[in-house]
Design a protein around this motif. Structure first.
Motif: not given
Length: 578
Positions: A439-442, A124-125
């Motif tokens: 990233d945060a948007s998957g 994960s980021y």
RNA sequence: CGGGGUGUAGCGCAGCUGGUAGCGCACCUGUUUUGGGAACAGGGGGUCGGAGGUUCGAGCCCUCUCACCCCGACCA
């Protein structure tokens, strides 16, 4: 440490196969011993210096939020095949097989292993940025190891690898490391300079080398006298100067062609004259009027590069501009394939792509090879006599070239030893090895990486190269094998033995890294050894000084002696900490 | 890898025209020394890089081979 129980392996004479001061002195001081070409034992005293450098590096890395790990020295081929480097690394990569005939190599660097490691652990980021480092042996089967541990085949490197979510974050990691490196080399007491550099085999978009300034350095760095530009000569851009064409040298062309390109080519006999210098002398013209045709061997096949006679080719620039994986000067066999003659190669009718340095662009009626042994051509002109595929900046910068910052800023050159190198890698390895995170948007993203190396043994050698005199090594306090040495200037005198031991213990208990020379040797040997080894402070205790109730304190660098009353030993620490 | 060179005691070296393998330093023992790499006496240490050859005889000549160093291209 009591030297009577230590291995002091100093030599009066240096072995004759040592060239540089640091190499000679490291052997004389008993710091290193050769085991095979480019493979060394670090002896106790050398290891002490090595450990001090290592400690500084470790502290600064930890301060920059880098995390220490230890990766294997022997690494499996499949990781290298995955990144594509198994095929392109060449002979420098020492390959071996295990009992089941599986391929391995000795790690020359660890991008593959670390990328694989981080890819497995980081999903994960949220876990980024991450900077992983180790201090561990590397093996590069160098074509020519030299200068002792300066360029060894097996050497210890501090290698760090940063992982970030995007380019901007990666730039931050890069500058963090850049700062850490400044601190490290400052603390080692080195005179150094960070310079723009090529990223070479490691790849990536941008890089800096940390160069220790030394005459025996193998690298040439170009420095501007007006701005803070500094770069390795390999990559220093050359600002094309039109006025070269109107220079006196250019016009001094007796025997060569005239300025007008209409003049016909003339073939002249130049028996056994293969160098630009000899040819210029033979024809009575300036080297600038000669164009040399260099054949290079690349992963795209053979190519030719035209360089003005007084210039040198930069294969680094060539490789970059042509976007090649691999380039080197062609060998005799390859040159023969081209139906030409070594030393007489010319651009006309050459059946390969021809590239040329910018300086050739406006040159007219020059001298070039004929592709026939013992003959050159006068009045050669491109466009008219042959075609050039492309002009670009491919020569090495020279002293006196112009800097990019301003018209009247000049470059000068110095020699340096590359002790550290930082690279922005981008996604070169993470893409090749399909390594990334969510990233945060998957969405899945590749890591943005950076890598950062310091040759630990080389720092030791470079420090010695920069800090020595006729008496031997003179290291700064931070990396000297011992900070101080207590010398018994008499091996029998009971009082000398007793007092020196007391003082030794006293200093040691104050946290100073001190040695006691209690060997049954004559004082002369002890003085010589202390100076050869490079201990910053000598504390001499002998019957002479004891009679006056003082001990002697001597600074290795300044040679200044002071007498210190025995009842005021605290004065010692003031002097040591100065 | 191309070019040049070197291998003789731990280190630095000598060894002529093929004829008993040496010198300095270091090391060991003893005595005397003891503020800048001490002196004397005695001693140990060699497959002359390795293999083959020529020769009555090879450190030396010949062939092959290995290692190392220097100059070039690579890199921390």
């Amino acid at each position: 440490m009591k030297l009577s129980k230590y291995l002091v392996a100093t030599l009066k004479e240096a072995p004759n196969d040592a060239e540089t001061q640091s190499h000679k002195l490291m052997i004389r001081a008993g710091m290193i011993r050769k085991v095979a070409a480019g493979i060394y034992n670090f002896m106790p005293l050398g290891l002490r210096v090595f450990r001090k450098v290592e400690k500084i590096i470790r502290e600064e890395m930890n301060n920059s939020d880098a995390i220490e790990v230890m990766m294997p020295f022997v690494t499996p081929a499949d990781l290298w095949i995955k990144s594509g480097r198994w095929d392109i690394y060449g002979k420098e990569l020492l390959r071996l097989k295990d009992r089941a005939d599986r391929d391995f190599c000795l790690g020359p660097t660890h991008e593959e292993v670390v990328t694989d490691l981080v890819d497995r652990e980081v999903k994960s980021y949220k876990n980024l940025p991450l900077n992983i480092y180790q201090i561990q042996p590397k093996f590069r089967d160098e074509i020519r190891p030299r200068f002792g541990v300066m360029r060894a085949r097996e050497f210890v490197m501090k290698d760090a690898y940063s992982f970030d979510v995007d380019e901007k974050a990666a730039d931050e990691s890069y500058s963090k490391m850049f700062n850490a490196y400044q601190n490290i080399f400052k603390r080692c007491g080195l005179e150094f300079r960070a310079v723009e550099a090529d990223s070479g085999n490691i790849g990536g978009s941008s890089s800096h080398e940390f160069m220790v300034i030394a005459d025996t350095g193998e690298d040439t760095i170009m420095v501007c006298d007006k701005c803070d530009f500094a770069a390795n000569v390999e990559t220093t851009p050359v600002i094309f100067q039109e006025e070269d064409l109107k220079s006196e040298n250019h016009k001094k062309n007796a025997g060569a062609g005239k300025e007008t390109p209409e003049i016909k080519i003339e073939k002249i006999s130049t028996p056994s004259i293969t160098s630009v210098k000899d040819l210029a002398n033979f024809l009575g013209i300036a080297e600038q009027r000669i164009v040399k045709t260099m054949i290079v061997s690349t992963d795209q096949g053979l190519e030719a590069v035209l360089i003005r006679g007084d210039h040198e080719i930069s294969l680094t620039k060539y490789k970059k501009e042509r976007n090649l994986e691999f380039v080197e000067l062609a060998n005799d066999k390859e040159i023969d394939e081209l139906k030409t003659a070594k030393g007489f190669t010319g651009p006309i009718d050459l059946e390969v792509k021809i590239f040329a340095d910018n300086a050739i662009k406006n040159l007219v009626s020059y001298v070039a090879g004929s592709n026939e042994k013992d003959f050159h051509l006068l009045n050669v002109n491109h466009n008219k006599d042959f075609k050039i595929n492309k002009f670009f900046d491919v020569r090495e910068a020279m002293e006196g070239d112009r800097c990019r910052c301003s018209v009247d800023a000049l470059l000068s050159s110095t020699k340096g030893i590359e002790v550290g190198h930082v690279f922005k890698l981008g996604t070169k390895y993470s893409e090749a090895m399909k390594a990334g995170f969510t990233d945060a948007s998957g969405k899945n993203q590749n890591f943005f990486m950076g890598c950062y190396g310091i040759g630990v043994g080389r720092v030791v050698a470079a420090a010695i190269e920069q800090n020595n005199d006729e008496k031997g090594i003179s290291l700064p306090l931070s990396i000297a094998p011992f900070e101080a040495i207590v010398i018994q200037a008499d091996k029998k005198n009971e009082e000398v033995l007793r007092v020196s031991e007391e003082i030794y213990n006293f200093i040691k208990n104050k946290g100073i890294d001190v040695a006691l020379d209690d060997r049954p040797e004559s004082p002369g040997i002890k003085f010589k050894d202390a100076e050869l080894i490079g201990i910053p402070y000598q504390i001499v205790i002998g019957p002479k000084s004891l009679a006056k109730d003082v001990i002697e304190f001597k600074n290795r660098r300044t040679n200044i002696k002071e007498e210190i009353p025995i009842d005021n030993l605290n004065k010692l620490f003031e002097l040591i900490n100065e």
